[in-house]
Design a protein around this motif. Structure first.
Motif, PDB file in Angstrom:
ATOM      1  N   VAL A  46      56.960  43.689  52.483  1.00  0.00           N
ATOM      2  CA  VAL A  46      56.243  44.505  51.489  1.00  0.00           C
ATOM      3  C   VAL A  46      54.893  43.884  51.148  1.00  0.00           C
ATOM      4  O   VAL A  46      53.839  44.496  51.317  1.00  0.00           O
ATOM      5  CB  VAL A  46      57.086  44.691  50.212  1.00  0.00           C
ATOM      6  CG1 VAL A  46      56.301  45.491  49.169  1.00  0.00           C
ATOM      7  CG2 VAL A  46      58.394  45.379  50.550  1.00  0.00           C
ATOM      8  N   SER A  47      54.909  42.642  50.647  1.00  0.00           N
ATOM      9  CA  SER A  47      53.656  42.010  50.233  1.00  0.00           C
ATOM     10  C   SER A  47      53.795  40.497  50.242  1.00  0.00           C
ATOM     11  O   SER A  47      54.920  39.962  50.212  1.00  0.00           O
ATOM     12  CB  SER A  47      53.237  42.476  48.835  1.00  0.00           C
ATOM     13  OG  SER A  47      54.158  42.020  47.863  1.00  0.00           O
ATOM     14  N   GLU A  48      52.661  39.814  50.292  1.00  0.00           N
ATOM     15  CA  GLU A  48      52.610  38.371  50.164  1.00  0.00           C
ATOM     16  C   GLU A  48      51.392  37.983  49.341  1.00  0.00           C
ATOM     17  O   GLU A  48      50.337  38.614  49.444  1.00  0.00           O
ATOM     18  CB  GLU A  48      52.512  37.680  51.532  1.00  0.00           C
ATOM     19  CG  GLU A  48      53.798  37.629  52.302  1.00  0.00           C
ATOM     20  CD  GLU A  48      53.686  36.816  53.568  1.00  0.00           C
ATOM     21  OE1 GLU A  48      54.731  36.555  54.182  1.00  0.00           O
ATOM     22  OE2 GLU A  48      52.560  36.442  53.952  1.00  0.00           O
ATOM     23  N   SER A  49      51.554  36.948  48.541  1.00  0.00           N
ATOM     24  CA  SER A  49      50.436  36.393  47.778  1.00  0.00           C
ATOM     25  C   SER A  49      50.469  34.880  47.954  1.00  0.00           C
ATOM     26  O   SER A  49      51.468  34.235  47.643  1.00  0.00           O
ATOM     27  CB  SER A  49      50.552  36.760  46.299  1.00  0.00           C
ATOM     28  OG  SER A  49      49.508  36.166  45.550  1.00  0.00           O
ATOM     29  N   THR A  50      49.386  34.313  48.489  1.00  0.00           N
ATOM     30  CA  THR A  50      49.287  32.869  48.702  1.00  0.00           C
ATOM     31  C   THR A  50      48.171  32.330  47.824  1.00  0.00           C
ATOM     32  O   THR A  50      47.048  32.833  47.853  1.00  0.00           O
ATOM     33  CB  THR A  50      49.013  32.535  50.170  1.00  0.00           C
ATOM     34  OG1 THR A  50      50.014  33.142  50.990  1.00  0.00           O
ATOM     35  CG2 THR A  50      49.039  31.030  50.396  1.00  0.00           C
ATOM     36  N   LEU A  51      48.489  31.300  47.047  1.00  0.00           N
ATOM     37  CA  LEU A  51      47.565  30.741  46.052  1.00  0.00           C
ATOM     38  C   LEU A  51      47.364  29.261  46.335  1.00  0.00           C
ATOM     39  O   LEU A  51      48.329  28.495  46.409  1.00  0.00           O
ATOM     40  CB  LEU A  51      48.144  30.931  44.649  1.00  0.00           C
ATOM     41  CG  LEU A  51      47.388  30.322  43.471  1.00  0.00           C
ATOM     42  CD1 LEU A  51      46.021  30.982  43.301  1.00  0.00           C
ATOM     43  CD2 LEU A  51      48.218  30.444  42.195  1.00  0.00           C
TER      44      LEU A  51
END
Length: 282
Positions: A46-51
């Protein structure tokens, strides 16, 4: 003002956002660790967020909608204030921006929780939108040879910002026929940042530059000009670099790549001047 990045509830906030401000309560947990590091929140398929929260106080973030094949990057600075993680946004998708985000954070069992629901796990390396392949590099690669300006279409870019390497390749159809140019810089083991890279051809050299130019790539008898023979000179000045943007100027003398060959018109070298690279991944 709240911008919903990619329409999936991942918020870019101009102002201040906090769990308490939304009328929800979260137990106060003493913060005994710094959130410095690289963290990823993922919803499979669905989605990915890398910080990435760097030790110098800068941050970068990549948010990807895997279903719609969209990607948005942002960057700026970060700091903590008690249980709050404060992000100041200065760029979004390689364009200037201004905004703030404020998250209550907890680090527990090696995981970073932001707000109520986003739980990030530690990962070993940062990503960029280029890693997902949802866009393409575009922009300008131009140079002058024998007083004729050539404009090249970008056909390939390989960028390893943290590994210190960059390759840009272009094909030109300006003027008569077609020509090819290839630029490579190697700053390893250091990451890429604005500085000079020079033609050296000495084992063990650092911050090196390689240039290749072929005025007739279809030729079966001529291999082109490059900077590997007869101690040519050349410099590439990297003026700006990010995971999705590169700006540089360059010039170099390229000698016959293969000894004994002869270039078009009997040329034995090519002098490349006024070169410029300005490319962005979109």
């Amino acid at each position: 003002m709240i911008l919903n990045l990619l329409g999936r509830g991942i918020l870019l906030v101009a102002g201040c956002l906090s769990v308490a401000a939304c009328g929800k309560s979260t137990p106060v947990v003493p913060i005994s660790e710094s959130p410095e590091g690289i963290w990823r929140f993922s919803e499979t398929g669905v989605s990915e967020s890398t910080l990435r929260l760097a030790s110098d106080g800068s941050f970068s973030r990549v948010v990807t909608d895997l279903e719609d094949r969209n990607c948005v990057s942002s960057s700026g600075s970060w700091r903590t204030d008690g249980e709050s993680l404060l992000l100041e946004i200065t760029a979004v998708s390689n364009a200037p921006a201004s905004g703030f985000e404020n998250y209550r954070f907890v680090i527990q069992d090696g995981r970073l929780q932001l707000g109520e629901t986003e739980i990030y796990t530690a990962v070993g390396s940062m990503v960029s939108c280029t890693d997902y392949g949802f866009g393409a590099w575009a922009g300008e690669l131009r140079a002058t040879s024998d007083g004729v300006e050539m404009l090249f279409e970008i056909v390939d870019v390989i960028l390893d910002m943290y590994g210190g390497q960059l390759q840009v390749e272009g094909i030109s159809t300006t003027g008569v026929g077609q020509s090819r140019m290839l630029l490579q810089i190697d700053g390893s083991p250091n990451p890429l940042n604005p500085r000079d890279f020079t033609v050296q051809n000495v084992p063990g050299s650092t911050n090196t530059f390689y240039g290749f130019y072929h005025p007739d790539p279809g030729s079966l008898t001529f291999s082109g000009f490059d900077t590997t023979r007869l101690l040519p000179t050349g410099i590439l000045t990297l003026s700006a670099v990010g995971p999705e943007r590169v700006t540089a100027t360059f010039s170099f003398r390229a000698n016959l790549r293969v000894e004994g060959e002869v270039g078009p018109g009997g040329a034995t070298f090519a002098q490349i001047e006024s070169g410029r690279v300005e490319i962005v991944y979109r």
